[in-house]
Design a protein around this motif. Sequence first.
Motif, PDB file in Angstrom:
ATOM      1  N   ARG A 181      -1.199  -4.515   1.593  1.00  0.00           N
ATOM      2  CA  ARG A 181      -1.443  -4.562   3.030  1.00  0.00           C
ATOM      3  C   ARG A 181      -0.153  -4.346   3.821  1.00  0.00           C
ATOM      4  O   ARG A 181      -0.118  -3.544   4.771  1.00  0.00           O
ATOM      5  N   MET A 182       0.924  -5.018   3.424  1.00  0.00           N
ATOM      6  CA  MET A 182       2.194  -4.878   4.143  1.00  0.00           C
ATOM      7  C   MET A 182       2.756  -3.476   4.001  1.00  0.00           C
ATOM      8  O   MET A 182       3.285  -2.902   4.957  1.00  0.00           O
TER       9      MET A 182
ATOM     10  N   SER B  95      -4.315  -6.707  -1.398  1.00  0.00           N
ATOM     11  CA  SER B  95      -3.358  -7.778  -1.692  1.00  0.00           C
ATOM     12  C   SER B  95      -2.303  -7.808  -0.601  1.00  0.00           C
ATOM     13  O   SER B  95      -2.192  -6.869   0.200  1.00  0.00           O
ATOM     14  N   GLU B  96      -1.534  -8.874  -0.544  1.00  0.00           N
ATOM     15  CA  GLU B  96      -0.483  -8.977   0.464  1.00  0.00           C
ATOM     16  C   GLU B  96       0.483  -7.798   0.364  1.00  0.00           C
ATOM     17  O   GLU B  96       0.873  -7.208   1.379  1.00  0.00           O
ATOM     18  N   ARG B  97       0.853  -7.443  -0.853  1.00  0.00           N
ATOM     19  CA  ARG B  97       1.790  -6.340  -1.064  1.00  0.00           C
ATOM     20  C   ARG B  97       1.231  -5.031  -0.534  1.00  0.00           C
ATOM     21  O   ARG B  97       1.880  -4.322   0.234  1.00  0.00           O
TER      22      ARG B  97
ATOM     23  N   ASP C 133      -8.952  -6.440   4.443  1.00  0.00           N
ATOM     24  CA  ASP C 133      -9.178  -7.775   3.897  1.00  0.00           C
ATOM     25  C   ASP C 133      -9.149  -7.782   2.373  1.00  0.00           C
ATOM     26  O   ASP C 133      -8.750  -8.788   1.757  1.00  0.00           O
TER      27      ASP C 133
ATOM     28  N   TYR D 193       8.161  -5.179  -1.419  1.00  0.00           N
ATOM     29  CA  TYR D 193       7.570  -5.063  -0.091  1.00  0.00           C
ATOM     30  C   TYR D 193       8.101  -6.098   0.884  1.00  0.00           C
ATOM     31  O   TYR D 193       7.996  -5.935   2.089  1.00  0.00           O
ATOM     32  N   LYS D 194       8.677  -7.179   0.380  1.00  0.00           N
ATOM     33  CA  LYS D 194       9.218  -8.192   1.281  1.00  0.00           C
ATOM     34  C   LYS D 194      10.553  -7.706   1.836  1.00  0.00           C
ATOM     35  O   LYS D 194      11.432  -7.299   1.087  1.00  0.00           O
TER      36      LYS D 194
END
Length: 418
Positions: free
Chosen positions: A284-285, A280-282, A277, A360-361
């Motif tokens: 975590r992915m 960051s999104e980056r 949690d 990361y995307k």
Amino acid sequence: MNLKIRRKLNPLTKLSVFGIILGSILALLGSFIGALWLAIISGLSIRYDGALFLIHPDLQIFGFLNLFIMSVSYTLIPRFKNKSLDRIDLAYLSIILVFIGNLFIIFSVTLAKDFLRALDGSLLIFLGDLIFAIIMLRTLGKPSGPLALAEPFMSLGIIDLILAAFGKVISEAPFGLTTFIYRNPGFLQFLLLGFPCMMIFGVMVRTVHFRIAHLRRNFVKMAFILLAITNALSFSSFLRGDLKFLSFSSLFFLLGSLIFLFSLDAFKRITRGPIIDRMSERDRMRYLYFSKVTLVASLWLILASIFGFFYSFFLEFGSLNSFFLRDSFIHALTVGFIASTIIAYGPILLPPILFNKTPYKGLSLIPLYLITLGNGWRIIGTMLQHFFSINFLPNAYSGAFVLASMILFLYMIHSLRS
């Protein structure tokens, strides 16, 4: 992102990208030849020149893996040691020599058999590897820093590469030990368990924090001792032709691999909770992708070490036809463990090291699923053929999944974005 990156490539990054591209070309060619060979032995009727399949292991080991690990090491190891690479010109020369050596081997069985010999190619590969070893061993120096435990694995891997390349040269010389060195089980085991595995193990120790795992240092040391003995025994088996050395080597590799994975807490994977949690999104992915692929790679390593142990055991003591165990051991280790590890580290480690970017995307597990499906299909199909005399024709198409995985992985690496 890619166009901007290309304008900012530094000399060391250009060197690594150059070698990775050459290695990828050989990987695609070697994988295509391997898939074609699998299709033929699985029952498909295809006209072919049998000599072509003799170069499949050369292209995959002394071609792709040799060039890929060399090229990444030229950037990665100086970064680990906080040093610069002084002789980039010699590094380029080493990559070019290995690549041209592989071309010589290809031509020796296709076009100019009287003009070019496989021995000439092997000599060039050995010279390129020797230059690489001198540069990298000087860069590594004495182990130092908080993760110095990683460096003995890398140093041993580099030494193993030189011994393997030299072994290939002496096998193809007029006084050679064998006509086709990959038939020698000791050499095959030393080649696979040496350079590529030791370099990967070193990187896994050095990047243990990528998986939010605890490093059990005493067990790392224990694993290194067992794996060093593994390499010494397999090389002795190659030189002396003694299968007892091979059996003990396989046993030590099985024990060493299990202890090594335990030392890294390899099967720990967090998918929810406060740690996830807070990411960051980056982050975590990237973590979820990397931890999933390394978990699958670890399972392949265990499976490969089990296959290797039973292969050497039946080769020495049993009357069982051990071809299916040999084939399963080779491909569980190379296509399973090593290729999955490259899929894990490629998009996570290389962009920050080479381009100072952390895209990361676009991360996708599809290449992992395809290569796992294709390789598992191959191994199961081989067992069905052996145990139940089933000419498992669909097994012929499993190589297509591996090729598709490679192509999609290269596309994913190229298309990642921030």
